[in-house]
Design an enzyme around this catalytic site. Sequence first.
Site, short mmCIF file in Angstrom:
data_model
loop_
_atom_site.label_atom_id
_atom_site.label_comp_id
_atom_site.label_asym_id
_atom_site.label_seq_id
_atom_site.Cartn_x
_atom_site.Cartn_y
_atom_site.Cartn_z
N PHE A 133 55.32 -15.20 61.02
CA PHE A 133 54.75 -15.92 60.96
C PHE A 133 54.34 -16.11 59.14
CE2 PHE A 133 50.38 -15.68 59.49
CZ PHE A 133 49.48 -16.86 60.09
N ASP A 218 59.54 -13.93 52.56
CA ASP A 218 58.52 -14.32 52.65
C ASP A 218 57.26 -12.49 52.58
OD1 ASP A 218 55.34 -14.18 53.32
OD2 ASP A 218 55.52 -15.79 55.38
N LYS A 247 48.45 -10.43 49.68
CA LYS A 247 47.35 -10.01 49.97
C LYS A 247 47.11 -8.56 49.41
CE LYS A 247 48.23 -10.36 55.59
NZ LYS A 247 47.41 -10.84 56.28
N1 PLP Z 1 52.78 -14.90 55.09
C1 PLP Z 1 52.88 -13.83 56.36
C2 PLP Z 1 53.76 -12.71 56.39
C3 PLP Z 1 51.52 -13.16 55.95
O1 PLP Z 1 51.58 -11.33 56.64
C4 PLP Z 1 50.49 -13.65 56.19
C5 PLP Z 1 49.00 -13.77 56.64
O2 PLP Z 1 48.79 -12.63 57.36
C6 PLP Z 1 50.40 -15.12 55.69
C7 PLP Z 1 51.60 -15.67 55.15
C8 PLP Z 1 49.26 -16.18 55.18
O3 PLP Z 1 48.60 -15.33 54.10
P1 PLP Z 1 47.23 -16.08 53.76
O4 PLP Z 1 46.45 -15.95 54.69
O5 PLP Z 1 46.84 -15.26 52.59
O6 PLP Z 1 47.12 -17.75 53.89
#
Ligand code: PLP
Length: 389
Positions: A133, A218, A247
Amino acid sequence: MKSKDAYNYERDFLCQTYSRPPILFVKGEDCRLWDAEGKSYLDLVGGLAVCSLGHCHHKVIEAIKSQSTSLIHTSNLYYTEPQLELAKKLSELSFGGKTFFCNSGAEANEAAIKLARLYGKGRHTILTAKGSFHGRTLATLSATGQEKIQKGFSPLVSGFKYIEFNSLKSAEDAIDEDTVAIMLEPVQGESGIWQAEREYLLGLRDLCDKYDLLLIFDEVQTGIGRCGYLFAYQFYGIEPDVITLAKGLAGGLPIGAMIAKKGVADLFTPGSHASTFGGNPVSCSASLAVLSVVANEGFLQDVRDTGDYLRKRLKEIPSVKDVRGMGLMIGATIDGDAKKVVADCCQKGLLINAPTPQILRFVPPLIITKEEIDEAISILKEVVSIQVA
Ligand code: PLP
């Protein structure tokens, strides 16, 4: 406003992109939230792995208060001190990289994707993992290896190829003359807490060196102490070329950051990327406050210990089949309906989350105590035993 009013407001005035219980939160402190009716909840969701120091931590409040009384926003046409200080701190705490600031995880990943395209000079394929994700913008949902996230949004952004998570062979087979990067989460969060094996990441590092690819981690969810290390890559003992953060970085204020090794980061030049709010002084001040607490070995050791304790206690519950994760990023597969368990726990004043129908996710504030874990486990045991009986 009362909790019962929330749904009607949402129906009439909000895009209904979330399905949520009719609870209106009005106050938070440490690991607890209170709704408009005064009912308290023990929070093991932590704003979805965001409220690293719990709710309304005094250091975060002080930083926000002090910065917001002197300067709230200037745009990136000018310098502000908190942004410069935070970039320096992140560089020192990571691999000496340079940061691009934005406002969310998806934006941080967008920055990494754009940087990879510049690095490729024509090569543009990024390998991402099935079950990953990376966000909800068009490029990041295209990077996300889950059809359910992409459904309805074709045509997707091209240039992503999905590989099997934890299979080095799948990565090597997918590399061709167009490949420029491999992007993945050290622990997959949204698909149920699946951890990358050390040998796999070491192997990916070697492949990236061999084929001149960027290794992008990520760390939007895994970073800022969540896994018991400031950045999860530090557990594995390898260095990626790029990491993305969001986050937990500012303890609840919106922020995103992409940190890249120096030579790579320098591919961004004036005009190649930008964000109006990115690196906002209030968010950056809050982030410096968060890091002043989290970036300490004693604190990180506590996260590892409480994480071990939560995993141990979860294993005591008979219908919990598999408990996994690192630090305080924990998943448990259960025999039963995880969404129903979440709803029943909520009724009893415990907030947990179910990323899939059979998996419970626990990403509490990093300051959670063993006593609070005991309280959560006793509610969970009660709920699960009623469901299974
Ligand atoms: N990358 C990862 C691993 C995530 O867990 C998330 C959100 O849950 C995101 C990217 C996207 O982050 P945002 O909701 O702040 O755009």
